[in-house]
Scaffold this motif. Structure first.
Motif, PDB file in Angstrom:
ATOM      1  N   ALA A 392       0.852  -1.192   0.000  1.00 17.01           N
ATOM      2  CA  ALA A 392       0.000   0.000   0.000  1.00 17.01           C
ATOM      3  C   ALA A 392       0.885   1.239   0.000  1.00 17.01           C
ATOM      4  CB  ALA A 392      -0.928   0.008   1.222  1.00 17.01           C
ATOM      5  N   VAL A 393       0.472   2.225  -0.797  1.00 14.52           N
ATOM      6  CA  VAL A 393       1.197   3.493  -0.893  1.00 14.52           C
ATOM      7  C   VAL A 393       0.176   4.613  -0.698  1.00 14.52           C
ATOM      8  CG1 VAL A 393       2.560   5.022  -2.358  1.00 14.52           C
ATOM      9  CG2 VAL A 393       2.937   2.545  -2.435  1.00 14.52           C
ATOM     10  N   ALA A 394       0.470   5.531   0.226  1.00 15.58           N
ATOM     11  CA  ALA A 394      -0.428   6.655   0.508  1.00 15.58           C
ATOM     12  C   ALA A 394       0.046   7.897  -0.233  1.00 15.58           C
ATOM     13  CB  ALA A 394      -0.481   6.918   2.011  1.00 15.58           C
ATOM     14  N   GLU A 395      -0.882   8.524  -0.992  1.00 13.24           N
ATOM     15  CA  GLU A 395      -0.605   9.800  -1.662  1.00 13.24           C
ATOM     16  C   GLU A 395      -1.337  10.904  -0.882  1.00 13.24           C
ATOM     17  OE1 GLU A 395       0.428   9.610  -6.280  1.00 13.24           O
ATOM     18  OE2 GLU A 395      -1.643   9.075  -5.857  1.00 13.24           O
ATOM     19  N   THR A 396      -0.595  11.593  -0.055  1.00 10.60           N
ATOM     20  CA  THR A 396      -1.225  12.586   0.830  1.00 10.60           C
ATOM     21  C   THR A 396      -1.746  13.803   0.063  1.00 10.60           C
ATOM     22  OG1 THR A 396       0.971  13.532   1.235  1.00 10.60           O
ATOM     23  CG2 THR A 396       0.166  11.882   2.802  1.00 10.60           C
ATOM     24  N   GLN A 397      -1.039  14.223  -0.968  1.00  8.22           N
ATOM     25  CA  GLN A 397      -1.456  15.412  -1.700  1.00  8.22           C
ATOM     26  C   GLN A 397      -2.742  15.166  -2.479  1.00  8.22           C
ATOM     27  OE1 GLN A 397       1.841  16.698  -4.088  1.00  8.22           O
ATOM     28  NE2 GLN A 397       3.057  17.416  -2.314  1.00  8.22           N
ATOM     29  N   GLN A 398      -2.869  13.970  -3.071  1.00 11.01           N
ATOM     30  CA  GLN A 398      -4.064  13.658  -3.853  1.00 11.01           C
ATOM     31  C   GLN A 398      -5.119  12.927  -3.027  1.00 11.01           C
ATOM     32  OE1 GLN A 398      -3.080  11.691  -7.508  1.00 11.01           O
ATOM     33  NE2 GLN A 398      -1.453  13.146  -8.030  1.00 11.01           N
ATOM     34  N   ALA A 399      -4.808  12.681  -1.731  1.00 12.94           N
ATOM     35  CA  ALA A 399      -5.768  12.016  -0.817  1.00 12.94           C
ATOM     36  C   ALA A 399      -6.216  10.673  -1.375  1.00 12.94           C
ATOM     37  CB  ALA A 399      -6.954  12.934  -0.550  1.00 12.94           C
ATOM     38  N   LYS A 400      -5.251   9.860  -1.755  1.00 12.89           N
ATOM     39  CA  LYS A 400      -5.564   8.541  -2.299  1.00 12.89           C
ATOM     40  C   LYS A 400      -4.700   7.475  -1.616  1.00 12.89           C
ATOM     41  CE  LYS A 400      -6.973  10.019  -6.933  1.00 12.89           C
ATOM     42  NZ  LYS A 400      -6.688   9.878  -8.396  1.00 12.89           N
ATOM     43  N   LEU A 401      -5.272   6.289  -1.493  1.00  9.22           N
ATOM     44  CA  LEU A 401      -4.539   5.140  -0.964  1.00  9.22           C
ATOM     45  C   LEU A 401      -4.537   4.054  -2.040  1.00  9.22           C
ATOM     46  CD1 LEU A 401      -3.124   3.770   1.474  1.00  9.22           C
ATOM     47  CD2 LEU A 401      -5.368   2.831   2.103  1.00  9.22           C
ATOM     48  N   HIS A 402      -3.341   3.696  -2.500  1.00 10.58           N
ATOM     49  CA  HIS A 402      -3.183   2.684  -3.543  1.00 10.58           C
ATOM     50  C   HIS A 402      -2.802   1.358  -2.887  1.00 10.58           C
ATOM     51  CE1 HIS A 402      -3.159   5.891  -6.606  1.00 10.58           C
ATOM     52  NE2 HIS A 402      -2.448   6.576  -5.698  1.00 10.58           N
ATOM     53  N   VAL A 403      -3.529   0.296  -3.199  1.00 11.35           N
ATOM     54  CA  VAL A 403      -3.304  -1.018  -2.604  1.00 11.35           C
ATOM     55  C   VAL A 403      -3.202  -2.055  -3.724  1.00 11.35           C
ATOM     56  CG1 VAL A 403      -4.151  -2.765  -0.997  1.00 11.35           C
ATOM     57  CG2 VAL A 403      -4.625  -0.345  -0.571  1.00 11.35           C
ATOM     58  N   GLY A 404      -2.227  -2.938  -3.596  1.00 10.60           N
ATOM     59  CA  GLY A 404      -2.063  -4.046  -4.554  1.00 10.60           C
ATOM     60  C   GLY A 404      -1.722  -5.332  -3.822  1.00 10.60           C
ATOM     61  N   GLY A 405      -1.997  -6.459  -4.455  1.00  8.77           N
ATOM     62  CA  GLY A 405      -1.748  -7.738  -3.789  1.00  8.77           C
ATOM     63  C   GLY A 405      -1.420  -8.858  -4.754  1.00  8.77           C
ATOM     64  N   LEU A 406      -0.768  -9.869  -4.224  1.00 10.10           N
ATOM     65  CA  LEU A 406      -0.434 -11.080  -4.970  1.00 10.10           C
ATOM     66  C   LEU A 406      -0.773 -12.289  -4.110  1.00 10.10           C
ATOM     67  CD1 LEU A 406       3.087 -10.294  -6.525  1.00 10.10           C
ATOM     68  CD2 LEU A 406       0.910 -10.465  -7.750  1.00 10.10           C
ATOM     69  N   CYS A 407      -1.064 -13.389  -4.749  1.00 10.58           N
ATOM     70  CA  CYS A 407      -1.357 -14.638  -4.039  1.00 10.58           C
ATOM     71  C   CYS A 407      -1.002 -15.799  -4.958  1.00 10.58           C
ATOM     72  CB  CYS A 407      -2.834 -14.699  -3.653  1.00 10.58           C
ATOM     73  SG  CYS A 407      -3.288 -16.164  -2.716  1.00 10.58           S
ATOM     74  N   ASN A 408      -0.308 -16.802  -4.413  1.00 16.14           N
ATOM     75  CA  ASN A 408       0.110 -17.929  -5.249  1.00 16.14           C
ATOM     76  C   ASN A 408      -0.935 -19.037  -5.310  1.00 16.14           C
ATOM     77  OD1 ASN A 408       0.426 -18.793  -2.605  1.00 16.14           O
ATOM     78  ND2 ASN A 408       2.227 -20.051  -3.064  1.00 16.14           N
ATOM     79  N   ARG A 409      -1.970 -18.980  -4.450  1.00 19.23           N
ATOM     80  CA  ARG A 409      -3.043 -19.982  -4.477  1.00 19.23           C
ATOM     81  C   ARG A 409      -4.371 -19.290  -4.177  1.00 19.23           C
ATOM     82  NH1 ARG A 409      -1.000 -25.032  -4.684  1.00 19.23           N
ATOM     83  NH2 ARG A 409       1.160 -25.312  -3.994  1.00 19.23           N
ATOM     84  N   ASN A 410      -5.419 -19.780  -4.826  1.00 18.63           N
ATOM     85  CA  ASN A 410      -6.774 -19.257  -4.617  1.00 18.63           C
ATOM     86  C   ASN A 410      -6.812 -17.751  -4.820  1.00 18.63           C
ATOM     87  OD1 ASN A 410      -9.499 -19.240  -4.051  1.00 18.63           O
ATOM     88  ND2 ASN A 410      -9.224 -19.286  -1.812  1.00 18.63           N
ATOM     89  N   LEU A 411      -6.367 -17.332  -5.991  1.00 22.28           N
ATOM     90  CA  LEU A 411      -6.358 -15.904  -6.294  1.00 22.28           C
ATOM     91  C   LEU A 411      -7.772 -15.334  -6.320  1.00 22.28           C
ATOM     92  CD1 LEU A 411      -4.645 -13.457  -7.077  1.00 22.28           C
ATOM     93  CD2 LEU A 411      -4.879 -14.155  -9.480  1.00 22.28           C
ATOM     94  N   ALA A 412      -8.747 -16.151  -6.735  1.00 29.07           N
ATOM     95  CA  ALA A 412     -10.128 -15.666  -6.794  1.00 29.07           C
ATOM     96  C   ALA A 412     -10.638 -15.346  -5.392  1.00 29.07           C
ATOM     97  CB  ALA A 412     -11.020 -16.720  -7.461  1.00 29.07           C
ATOM     98  N   GLY A 413     -10.309 -16.208  -4.420  1.00 31.40           N
ATOM     99  CA  GLY A 413     -10.729 -15.925  -3.050  1.00 31.40           C
ATOM    100  C   GLY A 413     -10.072 -14.679  -2.499  1.00 31.40           C
ATOM    101  N   PHE A 414      -8.796 -14.498  -2.795  1.00 29.92           N
ATOM    102  CA  PHE A 414      -8.086 -13.300  -2.333  1.00 29.92           C
ATOM    103  C   PHE A 414      -8.637 -12.052  -3.009  1.00 29.92           C
ATOM    104  CE2 PHE A 414      -3.908 -10.838  -2.144  1.00 29.92           C
ATOM    105  CZ  PHE A 414      -4.139 -10.413  -0.845  1.00 29.92           C
TER     106      PHE A 414
END
Length: 430
Positions: A392-414
């Motif tokens: 997760a990366v917070a952009e304070t000036q634009q008031a946005k929170l960027h979140v990304g993720g990876l999973c090696n199993r059951n990607l649909a559940g994640f």
């Protein structure tokens, strides 16, 4: 160098490992079908007249070592090649993959997160506070979180990456144990009558253990079919006190690296009396051509050996059938019962002594095989654990929170769980 790298790539490939596993499974099936560790004469007599699969006669079977598949040169070579392939695969793939999974990856720009399998951006009034709440939420759920200025990285289930390496390690140990047992193991089958002993010698020729069969019992069902066999053994180890143990089918004896199985039963001797003669204890022989589990002997009724009769039985309880030389039934006798006149001579069966069929095995590779199975099962269980990672990366000036993720199993559940987690945090700072 290029040729060496190609060779390493081939040896560590999944295709080669699968091919070797198929060949080992096929060889094991052949070893199960064809009798193993028998006398060479048996293979020549049986398969020269009737070749196996119509192609392999007794001579060819002995040449390609199908009479002892599991200790043959080619089978052990397959095990060694599979062990080498698994070791190289672990070294070239699994170990680097595990080291990469243990390293923390730091994504500091939103653009890097947008390239991940799962990525989402939420608008929030205070992105730094949202980032702190996300870190707190992840820690409460058991995630391992590393937070820096304006960004975080979290992961859970990294132990699952150890699973494949443990599976390979367990399989290699299993192969080493199997090869060690085939090369250094010992196997001995003997029929013992009560009161008889068997001496087990060490490789140096010293007597390390004596087995004496004290008693042998056969439990039968109402129809007379054997259901269970049990042997009472007296163990006399060199330099130690004697011990008495009882074994039965599915309940072997394990003692000083030796396993004694109750494998079979037979009839050893028959005690008869001819007229007023002393009791005669005579050995019985198996006659498979007469039927399953039939024992008997030829008994002369005259001092010069003439006018013989044939005694046969299938149980220590009798009856003993007496046939003349033409194959005609003369009479039936019960052990311990009354006698009958045969060829003008009284004949009485006193008793029939059964023999215990013991199978003795010494396999020094068993501990490695068991350890290999245990490690393989543990690795297989750990391999089912999904490794999940969140950045997760917070952009304070634009008031946005960027979140990304990876999973090696059951990607649909994640992919279903991650938006719910982000929405909970975003709702607090929307």
């Amino acid at each position: 160098m290029r040729l060496f790298k190609r060779l390493l790539a081939v040896l560590s490939s999944l295709r080669l490992a699968i091919l070797l596993l198929l060949l080992i499974a096929l060889a094991s099936a052949v070893g199960t079908i064809i009798p193993q560790q028998e006398a060479p004469e048996l293979y020549l007599e049986r398969f020269n007249a009737d070749p196996w699969l119509g192609l392999i006669n007794g001579n060819l079977m002995l040449q390609v070592q199908l009479n002892h598949v599991y200790s043959s040169v080619w089978f052990l070579s397959l095990l060694a090649l599979l062990g080498l392939a698994l070791t190289l695969c672990s070294w070239r793939r699994q170990w680097p993959s595990l080291k990469a999974a243990l390293r923390w990856t730091d994504y500091s720009r939103p653009r890097q997160l947008s390239k991940l399998a799962l990525a989402e951006t939420v608008a929030c009034s205070d992105s730094s506070a949202a980032l702190n709440d996300l870190a707190l939420e992840l820690r409460e759920q058991g995630w391992n979180v590393r937070q820096q200025n304006g960004r975080l990285a979290a992961r859970r289930g990294v132990i699952g990456r150890v699973g494949p390496l443990l599976v390979h390690t367990g399989l290699v140990l299993l192969l080493i144990g199997a090869a060690w047992g085939a090369l250094a193991g010992q196997r001995l089958e003997r029929f013992l009558a009560p009161g008889r002993s068997l001496d087990l010698l060490s490789p140096a020729g010293e007597n390390r253990l004596s087995l004496t069969l004290q008693d042998f019992a056969i439990e039968r069902d109402p129809a007379g079919r054997p259901e269970q066999f049990s042997s009472t053994l007296l163990l006399s180890p060199q330099g130690n006190q004697q011990e008495e143990r009882t074994i039965s089918v599915n309940h072997p004896l394990r003692y000083q690296g030796i396993t004694v199985y109750q494998a079979d039963w037979s009839l050893a001797t028959i005690t008869v009396q001819l007229g007023r003669s002393p009791l005669l204890q005579l050995p019985l022989s198996n006659f498979p051509e007469l039927g399953d589990q039939i024992w008997g002997l030829v008994l002369p009724t005259r001092p010069d050996g003439s006018e013989p009769v044939f005694l046969s039985t299938g149980s220590e309880q009798g009856p003993v059938q007496v046939f003349d030389s033409d194959g005609s039934l003369i009479t039936n006798l019960r052990p311990g019962g009354d006698g009958a006149e045969v060829r003008g001579l009284p004949l009485r069966v006193v008793e029939i002594m059964p023999a215990s069929g013991l199978l003795l095995k010494r396999d020094p590779g068993v501990p490695l095989v068991y350890a290999g199975f245990a490690i393989t099962l543990l690795g297989g269980g750990l391999s089912m654990v999904a490794t999940r990672q969140i950045w997760a990366v917070a952009e304070t000036q634009q008031a946005k929170l960027h979140v990304g993720g990876l999973c090696n199993r059951n990607l649909a559940g994640f992919a279903t769980e991650l938006p719910l987690l982000i929405n909970r945090v975003g709702a607090l700072h929307g």
